[in-house]
Design a protein around this motif. Sequence first.
Motif, PDB file in Angstrom:
ATOM      1  N   LEU A   1      11.502  -9.503   7.063  1.00 54.44           N
ATOM      2  CA  LEU A   1      10.884 -10.759   7.488  1.00 54.44           C
ATOM      3  C   LEU A   1       9.680 -10.407   8.350  1.00 54.44           C
ATOM      4  O   LEU A   1       9.821  -9.716   9.358  1.00 54.44           O
ATOM      5  CB  LEU A   1      11.879 -11.607   8.290  1.00 54.44           C
ATOM      6  N   GLY A   2       8.513 -10.865   7.947  1.00 51.28           N
ATOM      7  CA  GLY A   2       7.309 -10.575   8.725  1.00 51.28           C
ATOM      8  C   GLY A   2       6.493 -11.822   8.971  1.00 51.28           C
ATOM      9  O   GLY A   2       6.370 -12.678   8.084  1.00 51.28           O
ATOM     10  N   GLN A   3       5.948 -11.926  10.178  1.00 53.90           N
ATOM     11  CA  GLN A   3       5.113 -13.069  10.541  1.00 53.90           C
ATOM     12  C   GLN A   3       3.688 -12.595  10.826  1.00 53.90           C
ATOM     13  O   GLN A   3       3.482 -11.582  11.497  1.00 53.90           O
ATOM     14  CB  GLN A   3       5.692 -13.793  11.764  1.00 53.90           C
ATOM     15  N   SER A   4       2.703 -13.298  10.294  1.00 53.88           N
ATOM     16  CA  SER A   4       1.286 -12.988  10.500  1.00 53.88           C
ATOM     17  C   SER A   4       0.966 -11.555  10.046  1.00 53.88           C
ATOM     18  O   SER A   4       1.241 -11.211   8.889  1.00 53.88           O
ATOM     19  CB  SER A   4       0.919 -13.224  11.964  1.00 53.88           C
ATOM     20  N   GLN A   5       0.420 -10.700  10.922  1.00 53.59           N
ATOM     21  CA  GLN A   5       0.152  -9.329  10.500  1.00 53.59           C
ATOM     22  C   GLN A   5       1.441  -8.595  10.154  1.00 53.59           C
ATOM     23  O   GLN A   5       1.456  -7.737   9.269  1.00 53.59           O
ATOM     24  CB  GLN A   5      -0.600  -8.564  11.589  1.00 53.59           C
ATOM     25  N   GLY A   6       2.540  -8.954  10.819  1.00 57.80           N
ATOM     26  CA  GLY A   6       3.828  -8.381  10.465  1.00 57.80           C
ATOM     27  C   GLY A   6       4.217  -8.714   9.038  1.00 57.80           C
ATOM     28  O   GLY A   6       4.949  -7.958   8.382  1.00 57.80           O
ATOM     29  N   GLY A   7       3.715  -9.838   8.521  1.00 52.84           N
ATOM     30  CA  GLY A   7       3.954 -10.191   7.133  1.00 52.84           C
ATOM     31  C   GLY A   7       3.197  -9.280   6.184  1.00 52.84           C
ATOM     32  O   GLY A   7       3.712  -8.888   5.130  1.00 52.84           O
ATOM     33  N   VAL A   8       1.964  -8.938   6.563  1.00 54.30           N
ATOM     34  CA  VAL A   8       1.187  -7.995   5.757  1.00 54.30           C
ATOM     35  C   VAL A   8       1.914  -6.657   5.677  1.00 54.30           C
ATOM     36  O   VAL A   8       2.069  -6.065   4.601  1.00 54.30           O
ATOM     37  CB  VAL A   8      -0.224  -7.799   6.360  1.00 54.30           C
ATOM     38  N   VAL A   9       2.377  -6.175   6.837  1.00 53.13           N
ATOM     39  CA  VAL A   9       3.070  -4.884   6.907  1.00 53.13           C
ATOM     40  C   VAL A   9       4.386  -4.942   6.117  1.00 53.13           C
ATOM     41  O   VAL A   9       4.683  -4.046   5.315  1.00 53.13           O
ATOM     42  CB  VAL A   9       3.327  -4.496   8.370  1.00 53.13           C
ATOM     43  N   ALA A  10       5.169  -5.994   6.329  1.00 54.72           N
ATOM     44  CA  ALA A  10       6.450  -6.126   5.626  1.00 54.72           C
ATOM     45  C   ALA A  10       6.241  -6.188   4.119  1.00 54.72           C
ATOM     46  O   ALA A  10       6.984  -5.569   3.347  1.00 54.72           O
ATOM     47  CB  ALA A  10       7.189  -7.372   6.111  1.00 54.72           C
ATOM     48  N   GLY A  11       5.219  -6.922   3.693  1.00 54.54           N
ATOM     49  CA  GLY A  11       4.955  -7.042   2.269  1.00 54.54           C
ATOM     50  C   GLY A  11       4.571  -5.713   1.635  1.00 54.54           C
ATOM     51  O   GLY A  11       5.052  -5.361   0.552  1.00 54.54           O
ATOM     52  N   MET A  12       3.711  -4.958   2.310  1.00 55.57           N
ATOM     53  CA  MET A  12       3.276  -3.678   1.757  1.00 55.57           C
ATOM     54  C   MET A  12       4.422  -2.668   1.730  1.00 55.57           C
ATOM     55  O   MET A  12       4.560  -1.902   0.769  1.00 55.57           O
ATOM     56  CB  MET A  12       2.074  -3.150   2.539  1.00 55.57           C
ATOM     57  N   VAL A  13       5.266  -2.683   2.758  1.00 51.22           N
ATOM     58  CA  VAL A  13       6.425  -1.778   2.761  1.00 51.22           C
ATOM     59  C   VAL A  13       7.426  -2.191   1.682  1.00 51.22           C
ATOM     60  O   VAL A  13       8.038  -1.340   1.028  1.00 51.22           O
ATOM     61  CB  VAL A  13       7.075  -1.722   4.153  1.00 51.22           C
ATOM     62  N   ALA A  14       7.577  -3.495   1.467  1.00 49.58           N
ATOM     63  CA  ALA A  14       8.448  -3.956   0.375  1.00 49.58           C
ATOM     64  C   ALA A  14       7.933  -3.443  -0.960  1.00 49.58           C
ATOM     65  O   ALA A  14       8.720  -3.065  -1.842  1.00 49.58           O
ATOM     66  CB  ALA A  14       8.537  -5.477   0.370  1.00 49.58           C
ATOM     67  N   GLY A  15       6.615  -3.412  -1.126  1.00 45.24           N
ATOM     68  CA  GLY A  15       6.043  -2.879  -2.349  1.00 45.24           C
ATOM     69  C   GLY A  15       6.259  -1.385  -2.487  1.00 45.24           C
ATOM     70  O   GLY A  15       6.564  -0.882  -3.576  1.00 45.24           O
ATOM     71  N   LEU A  16       6.139  -0.673  -1.375  1.00 46.84           N
ATOM     72  CA  LEU A  16       6.344   0.776  -1.385  1.00 46.84           C
ATOM     73  C   LEU A  16       7.812   1.130  -1.610  1.00 46.84           C
ATOM     74  O   LEU A  16       8.129   2.136  -2.256  1.00 46.84           O
ATOM     75  CB  LEU A  16       5.861   1.380  -0.063  1.00 46.84           C
ATOM     76  N   TYR A  17       8.707   0.305  -1.073  1.00 46.94           N
ATOM     77  CA  TYR A  17      10.151   0.539  -1.174  1.00 46.94           C
ATOM     78  C   TYR A  17      10.812  -0.572  -1.994  1.00 46.94           C
ATOM     79  O   TYR A  17      11.857  -1.091  -1.627  1.00 46.94           O
ATOM     80  CB  TYR A  17      10.764   0.625   0.228  1.00 46.94           C
ATOM     81  N   HIS A  18      10.197  -0.888  -3.120  1.00 52.00           N
ATOM     82  CA  HIS A  18      10.692  -1.982  -3.955  1.00 52.00           C
ATOM     83  C   HIS A  18      12.085  -1.720  -4.498  1.00 52.00           C
ATOM     84  O   HIS A  18      12.784  -2.662  -4.902  1.00 52.00           O
ATOM     85  CB  HIS A  18       9.723  -2.237  -5.110  1.00 52.00           C
ATOM     86  N   ASP A  19      12.496  -0.454  -4.502  1.00 51.98           N
ATOM     87  CA  ASP A  19      13.838  -0.111  -4.973  1.00 51.98           C
ATOM     88  C   ASP A  19      14.871  -0.103  -3.853  1.00 51.98           C
ATOM     89  O   ASP A  19      16.054   0.134  -4.093  1.00 51.98           O
ATOM     90  CB  ASP A  19      13.815   1.264  -5.648  1.00 51.98           C
ATOM     91  N   VAL A  20      14.424  -0.378  -2.636  1.00 52.54           N
ATOM     92  CA  VAL A  20      15.302  -0.340  -1.457  1.00 52.54           C
ATOM     93  C   VAL A  20      15.468  -1.730  -0.843  1.00 52.54           C
ATOM     94  O   VAL A  20      16.558  -2.099  -0.414  1.00 52.54           O
ATOM     95  CB  VAL A  20      14.739   0.638  -0.399  1.00 52.54           C
ATOM     96  N   ILE A  21      14.379  -2.487  -0.811  1.00 55.09           N
ATOM     97  CA  ILE A  21      14.388  -3.799  -0.164  1.00 55.09           C
ATOM     98  C   ILE A  21      14.996  -4.843  -1.096  1.00 55.09           C
ATOM     99  O   ILE A  21      14.684  -4.906  -2.290  1.00 55.09           O
ATOM    100  CB  ILE A  21      12.954  -4.216   0.241  1.00 55.09           C
ATOM    101  N   ASP A  22      15.853  -5.672  -0.526  1.00 54.62           N
ATOM    102  CA  ASP A  22      16.594  -6.675  -1.295  1.00 54.62           C
ATOM    103  C   ASP A  22      15.865  -8.019  -1.364  1.00 54.62           C
ATOM    104  O   ASP A  22      15.786  -8.641  -2.418  1.00 54.62           O
ATOM    105  CB  ASP A  22      17.978  -6.849  -0.647  1.00 54.62           C
ATOM    106  N   ARG A  23      15.329  -8.452  -0.233  1.00 53.40           N
ATOM    107  CA  ARG A  23      14.621  -9.731  -0.153  1.00 53.40           C
ATOM    108  C   ARG A  23      13.460  -9.614   0.825  1.00 53.40           C
ATOM    109  O   ARG A  23      13.517  -8.823   1.776  1.00 53.40           O
ATOM    110  CB  ARG A  23      15.547 -10.867   0.305  1.00 53.40           C
ATOM    111  N   LEU A  24      12.426 -10.441   0.612  1.00 56.35           N
ATOM    112  CA  LEU A  24      11.230 -10.413   1.450  1.00 56.35           C
ATOM    113  C   LEU A  24      10.838 -11.832   1.827  1.00 56.35           C
ATOM    114  O   LEU A  24      10.653 -12.684   0.957  1.00 56.35           O
ATOM    115  CB  LEU A  24      10.076  -9.737   0.701  1.00 56.35           C
ATOM    116  N   ALA A  25      10.704 -12.081   3.136  1.00 50.53           N
ATOM    117  CA  ALA A  25      10.241 -13.389   3.612  1.00 50.53           C
ATOM    118  C   ALA A  25       8.994 -13.201   4.466  1.00 50.53           C
ATOM    119  O   ALA A  25       8.942 -12.330   5.335  1.00 50.53           O
ATOM    120  CB  ALA A  25      11.335 -14.083   4.424  1.00 50.53           C
ATOM    121  N   LEU A  26       7.989 -14.029   4.218  1.00 47.94           N
ATOM    122  CA  LEU A  26       6.718 -13.949   4.923  1.00 47.94           C
ATOM    123  C   LEU A  26       6.428 -15.286   5.601  1.00 47.94           C
ATOM    124  O   LEU A  26       6.485 -16.336   4.955  1.00 47.94           O
ATOM    125  CB  LEU A  26       5.586 -13.616   3.949  1.00 47.94           C
ATOM    126  N   LEU A  27       6.126 -15.239   6.882  1.00 46.86           N
ATOM    127  CA  LEU A  27       5.763 -16.428   7.644  1.00 46.86           C
ATOM    128  C   LEU A  27       4.284 -16.344   8.010  1.00 46.86           C
ATOM    129  O   LEU A  27       3.874 -15.442   8.746  1.00 46.86           O
ATOM    130  CB  LEU A  27       6.603 -16.543   8.917  1.00 46.86           C
TER     131      LEU A  27
END
Length: 249
Positions: free
Chosen positions: A106-132
Motif C-alpha cells: 500500500l503506497g500513498q503519493s510518492q510511496g505509491g510510485v515506489v510501491a508500484g515499481m517494486v510490485a512490478g519488480l517483484y510481480h511474482d512475490v507481491i499478492d496485491r497492490l493498492a495506491l492512494l
Amino acid sequence: MELSITRDGLRLHALLECPGHDRLCPIVILCHGFGGSMDAYPGSLYQRIAERLVARGVAVLRFDFNGHGRSDGEFSHMDVLNEIEDLIAVLRYVRSRTDVTAIRLLGQSQGGVVAGMVAGLYHDVIDRLALLAPAATLKDDALAGTCMGRSYDPDHIPDIVKVPGAGEVGGHYFRIAQVLPIYETTARFTGPALAIHGLADDIVDSKASRRYGEMMPNCAVSLYPRLDHGINGADGDKAVDEVIDFLSV
C-alpha cells in the motif's frame, strides 16, 4: 513491535503490528509519501488503516523511508531509486518471516510510485497492490522543472532545490525523476491492483491513477469527487473503507 531494518548501512525505523502472536496471516507493507513518515499516532490516516487491517486479521508493517521520520539518512540525499532500495530491504525482511501467508503493498503519493515499481519488480512475490493518490506525475513535474510550487531550470538542475514545506531536495532527485520508467515498471504487476484518487487533489492530477488503470491489466480505479491528496474530505471514509476491503480479502 518496533523494528530496525538495515539497508546499505542505514537504519530504517519500522513498526510491525500483528493480529496475534505467531498467527499465520497476510501482511501489508505501508509506504508513506514525499516528506512524510509512517504517522504512528492516533487518528492519522495510516494509523486508522493499520488498526482496521489488524482487526481484519492482516498484519501491517510501516516504516520511514531514508531521510524521513526516525530513519537514518539526510532528506537531501533521498530519491525514488533509493526509496525503492529501502522498500526492497523491508520486503526482504518480510519474506524471511515464517508467519506471512501473502505480501501486499500500500503506497500513498510518492510511496505509491515506489510501491508500484517494486510490485512490478517483484510481480511474482507481491499478492496485491493498492495506491492512494499515486504521484506518478513527479516525472512530468521534473521534466517541467517544478516541485510543489518551486520552479527550477529542468535542463540545468541545481545541486539543491529548496522546496516549500519539505526542505532541501538534492538535484539528483529531479535528474532521476526525469527518466524513471514509472508506469512501464509497474505494469509488470499483473495481480489485483487498486488505485484511489480524489478529484479535489490539487497536488497530483487524477490522470496518474487513470494511467495506472490503463497500464496494469488487473487494476481498478476509483475516483472520489470530494477527496484531496491526503485522502481527506467528505469521501475520506468511503475511500478508506474501499482500500481496507481490497487489502483484507
